[in-house]
Scaffold this motif. Structure first.
Motif, PDB file in Angstrom:
ATOM      1  N   VAL A 200      17.267 -22.081 -85.310  1.00 16.32           N
ATOM      2  CA  VAL A 200      17.135 -21.389 -86.633  1.00 16.32           C
ATOM      3  C   VAL A 200      18.395 -21.645 -87.276  1.00 16.32           C
ATOM      4  N   ALA A 201      19.607 -21.175 -86.648  1.00 10.78           N
ATOM      5  CA  ALA A 201      20.972 -21.190 -87.517  1.00 10.78           C
ATOM      6  C   ALA A 201      21.007 -22.499 -87.984  1.00 10.78           C
ATOM      7  N   ARG A 202      20.759 -23.722 -87.218  1.00 10.52           N
ATOM      8  CA  ARG A 202      20.778 -24.975 -87.997  1.00 10.52           C
ATOM      9  C   ARG A 202      19.851 -25.338 -89.290  1.00 10.52           C
ATOM     10  N   ALA A 203      18.647 -24.712 -88.893  1.00  8.50           N
ATOM     11  CA  ALA A 203      17.486 -24.943 -90.003  1.00  8.50           C
ATOM     12  C   ALA A 203      17.854 -24.302 -91.226  1.00  8.50           C
ATOM     13  N   THR A 204      18.507 -22.983 -91.084  1.00  7.99           N
ATOM     14  CA  THR A 204      18.828 -22.389 -92.140  1.00  7.99           C
ATOM     15  C   THR A 204      20.412 -22.684 -93.050  1.00  7.99           C
ATOM     16  N   GLY A 205      20.752 -24.080 -92.375  1.00 10.32           N
ATOM     17  CA  GLY A 205      21.930 -24.411 -93.031  1.00 10.32           C
ATOM     18  C   GLY A 205      23.373 -23.718 -92.557  1.00 10.32           C
ATOM     19  N   HIS A 206      23.379 -23.040 -91.369  1.00  6.17           N
ATOM     20  CA  HIS A 206      24.465 -22.706 -90.978  1.00  6.17           C
ATOM     21  C   HIS A 206      25.315 -23.644 -90.114  1.00  6.17           C
ATOM     22  N   ASN A 207      26.821 -23.707 -90.301  1.00 12.20           N
ATOM     23  CA  ASN A 207      27.364 -24.643 -89.582  1.00 12.20           C
ATOM     24  C   ASN A 207      28.372 -24.110 -88.404  1.00 12.20           C
ATOM     25  N   HIS A 208      28.233 -22.705 -88.327  1.00  7.15           N
ATOM     26  CA  HIS A 208      29.130 -21.757 -87.434  1.00  7.15           C
ATOM     27  C   HIS A 208      28.295 -20.710 -86.763  1.00  7.15           C
ATOM     28  N   VAL A 209      28.157 -20.852 -85.452  1.00  9.27           N
ATOM     29  CA  VAL A 209      27.595 -19.914 -84.592  1.00  9.27           C
ATOM     30  C   VAL A 209      28.260 -19.190 -83.528  1.00  9.27           C
ATOM     31  N   ALA A 210      27.896 -17.965 -83.359  1.00 11.53           N
ATOM     32  CA  ALA A 210      28.858 -17.312 -82.334  1.00 11.53           C
ATOM     33  C   ALA A 210      28.045 -16.824 -81.015  1.00 11.53           C
ATOM     34  N   GLY A 211      28.606 -17.118 -79.693  1.00 10.10           N
ATOM     35  CA  GLY A 211      27.870 -16.746 -78.690  1.00 10.10           C
ATOM     36  C   GLY A 211      28.702 -15.587 -78.024  1.00 10.10           C
ATOM     37  N   ALA A 212      27.846 -14.369 -77.940  1.00  8.19           N
ATOM     38  CA  ALA A 212      28.592 -13.186 -77.396  1.00  8.19           C
ATOM     39  C   ALA A 212      28.301 -12.967 -75.921  1.00  8.19           C
ATOM     40  N   THR A 213      29.022 -12.406 -75.060  1.00  2.00           N
ATOM     41  CA  THR A 213      28.738 -11.982 -73.896  1.00  2.00           C
ATOM     42  C   THR A 213      28.038 -10.488 -73.716  1.00  2.00           C
ATOM     43  N   GLY A 214      28.257  -9.759 -74.903  1.00  2.00           N
ATOM     44  CA  GLY A 214      27.613  -8.304 -74.971  1.00  2.00           C
ATOM     45  C   GLY A 214      27.745  -7.848 -76.242  1.00  2.00           C
ATOM     46  N   LYS A 215      27.203  -6.459 -76.325  1.00  2.00           N
ATOM     47  CA  LYS A 215      27.135  -5.825 -77.632  1.00  2.00           C
ATOM     48  C   LYS A 215      28.461  -5.487 -78.375  1.00  2.00           C
ATOM     49  N   THR A 216      29.462  -5.162 -77.716  1.00  2.00           N
ATOM     50  CA  THR A 216      30.726  -4.924 -78.402  1.00  2.00           C
ATOM     51  C   THR A 216      31.525  -6.445 -78.788  1.00  2.00           C
TER      52      THR A 216
END
Length: 370
Positions: A200-216
């Motif tokens: 979805v991030a790629r298809a909506t034109g975003h070139n930066h994603v962030a993976g998080a281990t938790g809510k904080t």
């Protein structure tokens, strides 16, 4: 994720398998006047589960059947949900069409396996239902021209516990399942959601994603970069699943954000950060501290430490920047896994939501904190 119970685990059936069983029962009733109960289907790998019907209703040109989803011993949020299929006759030549009833979502963003505007009934469940429609139609010498509507009462509320809102699937749950079988604690559904988030991030034109281990860590990194929701990946413990998919489906930049203990494991080469599947090696951690100039007393205390948090506190008391080094080492592990497909940054965040270390952000020239 819930704690895995002791002993052998019972498999369950996916939402797609349940929808397929309900579809078969309703279609057979519409053609014959009688509901098969229990209703038996054949899954893609040959399993032949039977499902007891909860609902069986028939009217002029339509029939409805439902089953209760049994996810076995997997902590599936849809366990116990009622899956309803309503079958309506369609005009000759129309074929088989799929529709979202109450509690089933609609796709509003590109990048998913189905186009925008479609009901969130995934391709494999559609294939399984189509097979049942054609098989029964041939048996009764009928045309396979039908509307299939799937409903899940309460699905809109349950969907708030899933990735659906973030993925742009609005109004309810998705009908999922490639094999029809739920393997308890396989984590496949979570990893699948990470992959769809990247799509979805790629298809909506975003070139930066962030993976998080938790809510904080998620809240902190999102605020730090002012990132839109669709670029945030609820990575949890599955950093390997995220990085390997990004290697094949890259964006320009990926940020890995999490707590010190989780990212120590990544720095030490682990791709699954769950406590039951990887552990912090305190001897290695002590060697790292020694290389940073830590004295013998500190090194000895770290070898005997009970938690990574304790190590962090011990190093802080001696002005040893262990967090910065772990961030760099974790970045090296991630870059080796992603094999140059993306620029990688690692951000370590404490329990209060404070960033205590960053590494790799020098490559993020296009991104500056707001």
């Amino acid at each position: 994720m819930s704690k895995k119970p002791d002993g052998p685990l019972r498999k369950g059936w996916t939402t797609g398998a349940c929808a397929t069983a309900a579809t078969r029962a309703a279609w057979q009733a519409l053609l014959s006047g009688e509901f098969p109960d229990p209703v038996t289907i054949t899954l893609p790998r040959g399993e032949t589960p039977s499902f007891a019907l909860i609902k069986s209703e028939i009217g002029d040109g339509w029939a409805r059947a439902s089953v209760i989803k049994d996810a076995g011993d997997d902590p599936d949020v849809t366990h116990g949900a009622e899956i309803i299929a309503t079958i309506r006759r369609a005009k000759t030549g129309v074929g088989i069409t799929f529709h979202a009833g109450d509690g089933v979502g609609m796709i509003t963003k590109p990048g998913l396996p189905l186009p925008v505007g479609e009901a969130a009934i995934n391709p494999k469940p559609r294939e399984m239902m189509t097979h049942q429609i054609i098989e029964i139609a041939n048996k009764f010498n009928a045309a396979p021209d039908v509307e299939i509507e799937i409903s899940i009462p309460g699905g809109q509320e349950i969907a708030q516990k899933t990735w659906n809102p973030r993925l742009g699937i609005l109004g309810g749950l998705s009908v999922l399942g490639t094999t029809g079988v739920v393997i308890p604690f396989s984590c496949s559904a979570w990893i699948h959601s990470i992959h769809r988030g990247i799509d979805v991030a790629r298809a909506t034109g975003h070139n930066h994603v962030a993976g998080a281990t938790g809510k904080t860590s998620e809240a902190t990194i999102r605020k730090f970069y002012n990132l839109p929701e669709e670029t945030i990946l609820d990575m949890g413990d599955f950093v390997g699943g995220m990085l390997k998919y990004l290697r094949r489906n890259p964006v320009e930049y990926v940020t890995i954000s999490g707590g010190f203990a989780k990212l120590v494991k990544l720095a030490q080469g682990h791709m699954d950060l769950h406590s039951s599947r990887s552990e912090v090696d305190f001897t290695k951690l002590a060697e790292t501290v020694a290389a940073l100039g830590g004295d013998d007393e500190l090194v000895s205390e770290i070898i005997k430490a009970n938690t990574a948090k304790q190590v962090l506190e011990l190093c802080a008391s001696k002005n040893v920047d262990i967090a910065g080094t772990i961030a760099r080492q974790a970045g090296e592990t991630a870059r080796a896994t992603i094999d140059g497909a993306c620029a990688v940054e690692v951000v370590i965040i404490d329990r209060n939501g404070t960033i205590i270390a960053r590494a790799g952000h020098g490559d993020f020239n296009a991104f500056k904190p707001a």
